[in-house]
Design a protein around this motif. Structure first.
Motif, short mmCIF file in Angstrom:
data_model
loop_
_atom_site.label_atom_id
_atom_site.label_comp_id
_atom_site.label_asym_id
_atom_site.label_seq_id
_atom_site.Cartn_x
_atom_site.Cartn_y
_atom_site.Cartn_z
N THR A 82 19.30 -4.59 -10.97
CA THR A 82 20.74 -4.76 -10.77
C THR A 82 21.31 -5.88 -11.62
N SER A 83 20.45 -6.86 -11.99
CA SER A 83 20.88 -7.93 -12.89
C SER A 83 19.64 -8.54 -13.53
N PRO A 84 19.80 -9.15 -14.72
CA PRO A 84 18.64 -9.78 -15.37
C PRO A 84 18.01 -10.89 -14.51
N GLY A 85 18.78 -11.51 -13.65
CA GLY A 85 18.27 -12.59 -12.81
C GLY A 85 17.84 -12.13 -11.43
N CYS A 86 17.66 -10.83 -11.24
CA CYS A 86 17.30 -10.29 -9.92
C CYS A 86 16.00 -10.94 -9.43
N PRO A 87 16.06 -11.68 -8.31
CA PRO A 87 14.87 -12.37 -7.83
C PRO A 87 13.78 -11.41 -7.33
N SER A 88 14.15 -10.18 -7.01
CA SER A 88 13.18 -9.20 -6.51
C SER A 88 12.59 -8.35 -7.62
N GLY A 89 12.95 -8.62 -8.87
CA GLY A 89 12.49 -7.80 -10.00
C GLY A 89 10.99 -7.59 -10.06
N PRO A 90 10.20 -8.67 -10.06
CA PRO A 90 8.74 -8.48 -10.13
C PRO A 90 8.19 -7.68 -8.95
N GLU A 91 8.75 -7.91 -7.76
CA GLU A 91 8.31 -7.18 -6.57
C GLU A 91 8.61 -5.68 -6.70
N ILE A 92 9.81 -5.36 -7.16
CA ILE A 92 10.23 -3.96 -7.31
C ILE A 92 9.38 -3.26 -8.37
N MET A 93 9.20 -3.90 -9.52
CA MET A 93 8.42 -3.31 -10.61
C MET A 93 6.95 -3.11 -10.17
N GLY A 94 6.40 -4.10 -9.49
CA GLY A 94 5.02 -4.01 -9.03
C GLY A 94 4.82 -2.89 -8.02
N GLU A 95 5.76 -2.76 -7.09
CA GLU A 95 5.68 -1.71 -6.08
C GLU A 95 5.82 -0.33 -6.72
N ALA A 96 6.71 -0.21 -7.71
CA ALA A 96 6.88 1.07 -8.40
C ALA A 96 5.57 1.47 -9.09
N GLU A 97 4.96 0.53 -9.79
CA GLU A 97 3.70 0.83 -10.47
C GLU A 97 2.61 1.20 -9.46
N GLN A 98 2.53 0.46 -8.37
CA GLN A 98 1.52 0.72 -7.35
C GLN A 98 1.69 2.12 -6.74
N GLN A 99 2.92 2.50 -6.45
CA GLN A 99 3.18 3.83 -5.88
C GLN A 99 2.77 4.93 -6.86
N LEU A 100 3.08 4.75 -8.15
CA LEU A 100 2.72 5.75 -9.15
C LEU A 100 1.20 5.85 -9.31
N ARG A 101 0.53 4.72 -9.30
CA ARG A 101 -0.94 4.73 -9.45
C ARG A 101 -1.62 5.39 -8.25
N GLY A 102 -0.92 5.48 -7.13
CA GLY A 102 -1.45 6.13 -5.94
C GLY A 102 -1.39 7.64 -6.00
N LEU A 103 -0.67 8.19 -6.97
CA LEU A 103 -0.59 9.65 -7.11
C LEU A 103 -1.94 10.19 -7.58
N PRO A 104 -2.42 11.26 -6.96
CA PRO A 104 -3.68 11.86 -7.43
C PRO A 104 -3.55 12.30 -8.89
N GLY A 105 -4.53 11.92 -9.69
CA GLY A 105 -4.56 12.32 -11.09
C GLY A 105 -3.95 11.32 -12.05
N VAL A 106 -3.24 10.31 -11.54
CA VAL A 106 -2.65 9.32 -12.43
C VAL A 106 -3.73 8.31 -12.85
N THR A 107 -3.90 8.17 -14.17
CA THR A 107 -4.88 7.22 -14.68
C THR A 107 -4.22 6.03 -15.35
N ASP A 108 -2.95 6.17 -15.76
CA ASP A 108 -2.26 5.07 -16.42
C ASP A 108 -0.77 5.12 -16.10
N VAL A 109 -0.18 3.94 -15.94
CA VAL A 109 1.25 3.82 -15.69
C VAL A 109 1.80 2.80 -16.67
N VAL A 110 2.89 3.16 -17.35
CA VAL A 110 3.55 2.26 -18.28
C VAL A 110 4.96 2.02 -17.74
#
Length: 134
Positions: A82-110
């Protein structure tokens, strides 16, 4: 000469068989997890589990996910905050990557954080925007 069956436990752990949709001929090749193709729809659906902790809305409906691409077992996501200074940015990005890596068959997330075009409330899903009173 008789052939001995291969023991079940001899299969490689990273090549665990996945049931095949083809139940035809005996001896047909089985699909392995590494051969599984992840769809864009599957990836987007999983990203809906990720919420902005301040707004308590998922990042897809908020319009933070700009693009999702899949190539075999690799998922690439362009997203913003929502903004470059979003304090939750690292948390949101990390959770997104974690959720994608949990999909069966996913070996890499960029994950690619983009700032162009900048996020605005107009990117919010129209039904959610109406609910929020925008």
């Amino acid at each position: 000469m008789t052939e001995e069956p291969i023991p079940q436990d001899a299969a490689s752990a990273d090549q665990a068989p996945v049931p095949s949709a083809d139940h035809g001929e005996a001896g047909a090749a089985e699909t392995t997890v590494s051969d599984t193709v992840v769809s864009v729809d599957q990836a987007r659906l999983v990203l809906r589990r990720v919420k902005d902790p301040e707004l308590n809305l998922n990042i897809v409906d908020l319009g933070l996910v700009y693009d999702v691409q899949t190539e075999g077992s690799t998922v690439r996501v362009d997203m913003s905050l929502t903004s470059p200074g979003c304090p939750s940015g690292p948390e949101i990005m990390g959770e997104a990557e974690q959720q994608l890596r949990g999909l069966p068959g996913v070996t890499d997330v960029v994950m690619n954080l983009v700032w162009s075009p900048p996020w605005t409330p107009e990117r919010i899903e129209p039904r959610v925007r109406a609910y929020m009173g925008f």
